[in-house]
Scaffold this motif. Sequence first.
Motif, short mmCIF file in Angstrom:
data_model
loop_
_atom_site.label_atom_id
_atom_site.label_comp_id
_atom_site.label_asym_id
_atom_site.label_seq_id
_atom_site.Cartn_x
_atom_site.Cartn_y
_atom_site.Cartn_z
N LEU A 1 1.05 -1.42 0.19
CA LEU A 1 -0.31 0.12 -0.23
C LEU A 1 0.84 1.26 -0.09
CD1 LEU A 1 -2.88 0.99 2.44
CD2 LEU A 1 -1.22 2.52 2.06
N LEU A 2 2.29 1.18 0.63
CA LEU A 2 2.41 2.48 1.16
C LEU A 2 3.80 2.76 0.13
CD1 LEU A 2 3.30 2.39 4.83
CD2 LEU A 2 1.39 3.77 3.65
N ASP A 3 4.13 1.56 -0.95
CA ASP A 3 4.90 1.75 -2.58
C ASP A 3 3.98 2.23 -3.27
OD1 ASP A 3 7.04 0.49 -0.95
OD2 ASP A 3 6.58 -1.24 -1.64
N ALA A 4 2.55 2.17 -3.19
CA ALA A 4 1.26 2.87 -4.39
C ALA A 4 1.19 4.25 -4.06
CB ALA A 4 0.18 1.86 -3.79
N HIS A 5 1.18 4.30 -2.82
CA HIS A 5 0.33 6.27 -2.65
C HIS A 5 1.07 6.57 -1.67
CE1 HIS A 5 -3.51 4.92 -3.58
NE2 HIS A 5 -3.09 3.16 -2.28
N GLN A 6 1.49 8.11 -1.91
CA GLN A 6 2.37 9.24 -1.40
C GLN A 6 1.35 9.63 -0.46
OE1 GLN A 6 5.24 10.13 -1.49
NE2 GLN A 6 5.52 11.29 0.29
N ILE A 7 1.98 9.04 1.17
CA ILE A 7 0.93 9.21 2.38
C ILE A 7 1.52 10.03 3.30
CG2 ILE A 7 -0.18 8.22 4.15
CD1 ILE A 7 -1.05 7.29 2.52
N ASP A 8 0.52 11.34 3.90
CA ASP A 8 1.41 12.61 4.16
C ASP A 8 1.34 12.34 6.04
OD1 ASP A 8 1.87 13.74 1.85
OD2 ASP A 8 0.20 13.92 0.99
N GLY A 9 0.29 11.63 6.45
CA GLY A 9 -0.16 11.08 7.69
C GLY A 9 -0.87 10.43 7.53
N CYS A 10 -1.62 10.11 9.31
CA CYS A 10 -2.24 8.81 9.68
C CYS A 10 -3.16 9.06 10.68
CB CYS A 10 -1.11 7.41 9.60
SG CYS A 10 -2.27 5.83 10.33
N ILE A 11 -4.23 8.63 10.60
CA ILE A 11 -5.19 7.71 11.55
C ILE A 11 -5.05 6.73 11.97
CG2 ILE A 11 -7.15 8.99 13.00
CD1 ILE A 11 -7.32 11.15 11.07
N ASN A 12 -4.72 6.39 13.06
CA ASN A 12 -4.93 5.64 13.35
C ASN A 12 -6.38 4.04 14.73
OD1 ASN A 12 -4.54 2.67 13.30
ND2 ASN A 12 -3.26 2.84 15.25
N PHE A 13 -7.04 4.18 13.73
CA PHE A 13 -8.17 3.77 14.13
C PHE A 13 -7.96 1.90 15.02
CE2 PHE A 13 -10.39 7.77 12.21
CZ PHE A 13 -10.28 8.27 13.70
N ALA A 14 -7.05 1.13 13.68
CA ALA A 14 -7.39 -0.13 14.03
C ALA A 14 -6.87 -0.76 15.23
CB ALA A 14 -6.35 -0.39 12.24
N ALA A 15 -8.24 -1.00 16.46
CA ALA A 15 -7.90 -2.32 17.01
C ALA A 15 -9.58 -3.03 17.71
CB ALA A 15 -7.59 -0.58 18.25
N PHE A 16 -9.40 -3.64 18.11
CA PHE A 16 -10.16 -4.43 18.89
C PHE A 16 -10.24 -3.76 20.00
CE2 PHE A 16 -8.59 -9.24 18.42
CZ PHE A 16 -9.29 -8.86 16.61
N LYS A 17 -12.04 -3.72 19.99
CA LYS A 17 -12.15 -2.13 21.89
C LYS A 17 -12.93 -2.15 22.17
CE LYS A 17 -16.05 -0.61 18.11
NZ LYS A 17 -16.60 0.34 17.38
N ALA A 18 -13.34 -3.65 22.85
CA ALA A 18 -14.57 -3.59 23.80
C ALA A 18 -14.00 -4.52 24.85
CB ALA A 18 -15.61 -4.89 23.25
N VAL A 19 -14.10 -3.42 25.92
CA VAL A 19 -13.56 -3.49 27.85
C VAL A 19 -13.64 -4.91 28.21
CG1 VAL A 19 -13.62 -3.00 29.60
CG2 VAL A 19 -13.18 -0.72 28.07
N GLY A 20 -15.32 -5.22 27.95
CA GLY A 20 -16.10 -6.54 28.57
C GLY A 20 -15.13 -7.30 27.98
N GLU A 21 -15.24 -7.77 26.27
CA GLU A 21 -14.48 -8.93 25.44
C GLU A 21 -13.06 -8.49 25.80
OE1 GLU A 21 -15.53 -9.67 21.43
OE2 GLU A 21 -13.80 -8.64 20.89
N SER A 22 -12.59 -7.70 26.18
CA SER A 22 -10.35 -7.70 26.14
C SER A 22 -10.65 -8.68 27.35
CB SER A 22 -10.08 -5.83 26.31
OG SER A 22 -10.44 -5.34 27.80
N GLN A 23 -10.98 -8.77 28.52
CA GLN A 23 -10.74 -9.37 29.87
C GLN A 23 -11.03 -10.20 30.01
OE1 GLN A 23 -9.67 -6.47 31.04
NE2 GLN A 23 -10.48 -6.86 32.83
N GLU A 24 -11.85 -10.98 28.99
CA GLU A 24 -11.94 -12.96 28.22
C GLU A 24 -11.05 -13.48 27.34
OE1 GLU A 24 -15.36 -13.02 26.47
OE2 GLU A 24 -16.92 -12.07 28.45
N LYS A 25 -10.66 -11.84 27.01
CA LYS A 25 -9.30 -11.93 24.86
C LYS A 25 -8.11 -11.68 25.55
CE LYS A 25 -12.22 -13.70 22.68
NZ LYS A 25 -13.91 -13.68 20.70
N PRO A 26 -7.73 -11.55 26.59
CA PRO A 26 -6.32 -10.13 26.82
C PRO A 26 -5.41 -10.35 25.82
CG PRO A 26 -6.63 -12.00 28.74
CD PRO A 26 -7.36 -12.36 27.90
#
Length: 338
Positions: free
Chosen positions: A68-93
Amino acid sequence: MTILVTGGLGYIGSHTVVELLNEGFDVVIVDDLSNSEKFILNNIEEVAGRKPVFYPFDLKRRDLLKQLLDAHQIDGCINFAAFKAVGESQEKPVDYYENNLFSLINLLQEFKERNISNFIFSSSCTVYGQADEMPIDENTPLKTPESSYGKTKQMGEEILMDFAKAHHKKISLLRYFNPIGAHPSAKLGELPIGIPNNLIPYVTQTAAGIREKLSVWGDDYPTPDGTAIRDYIYVVDLAKAHVAALKKLMSETSDTVIDIYNLGTGKGSSVLEVVNAFEAANNVKVPYQICDRRAGDITVAYANADKAERELGWKADTSLEEALRTTWNWQKYLESRN
């Protein structure tokens, strides 16, 4: 200017992509669709009038990130990629540590090698743990979070600060409180896969009859009505804050910048206050039952967001009731698609 938005088809990510497109940025999205569906991409185009470039892969695949980065000239990033459930994170740390941190490290390794800066991290008020005083500002001492999810956010911040200092990068850590609501078009909103982990989607699904009852996790907290208190911020307001933070980073002349901002309304609302406000705003009933407290939850958290208003010219100004009206419209839109 081209911005990489990871998790860009997710809840906050999709709204932020729309705001970026509205402001004239070009957008490249990476999303593995673990927290979203492909139709959101078309809805972004309908709302914004332009379609972002989309790559469907997992950021733990560094080989695909390189392509991807070879194909595009990227000037910045906003990183949202994450698992996000508090309760689930206790079960699957371990799953949370692997997903949330490995994907971040892959991004930073590539940004270091390619000399890309302007990195915005989707952080969380969970990094404060249960703060001793309210409201919480950026100088509030951090505590070890109650949940594995929160720990990944705190670790992510530490990784990014070390990265910025060592490699002279510009980063912004956005600690947001509890996003709610949907786009005014009703074409974008929170899209829980399976049983919702967050309060508002569970409220809307219960009001729609999809769920029998809302589970209220604990009524014995030391709060006026016994239920936990949070700062609920409208998602479009939150998305606009990301654009403001990005513009500030890009305008900085220093080669090393570490910005930290709380993003919230400055007002706390209890779970039952939110339920009552939803019923009043939409003229519907939400049956609920009181359950035991949920592991990883804290008692109260609401923001002092004065720094964001002062430095970014940003303020959350949408009322709780209006935000809850948009989320009910989104639920009705989802039902119309079925």
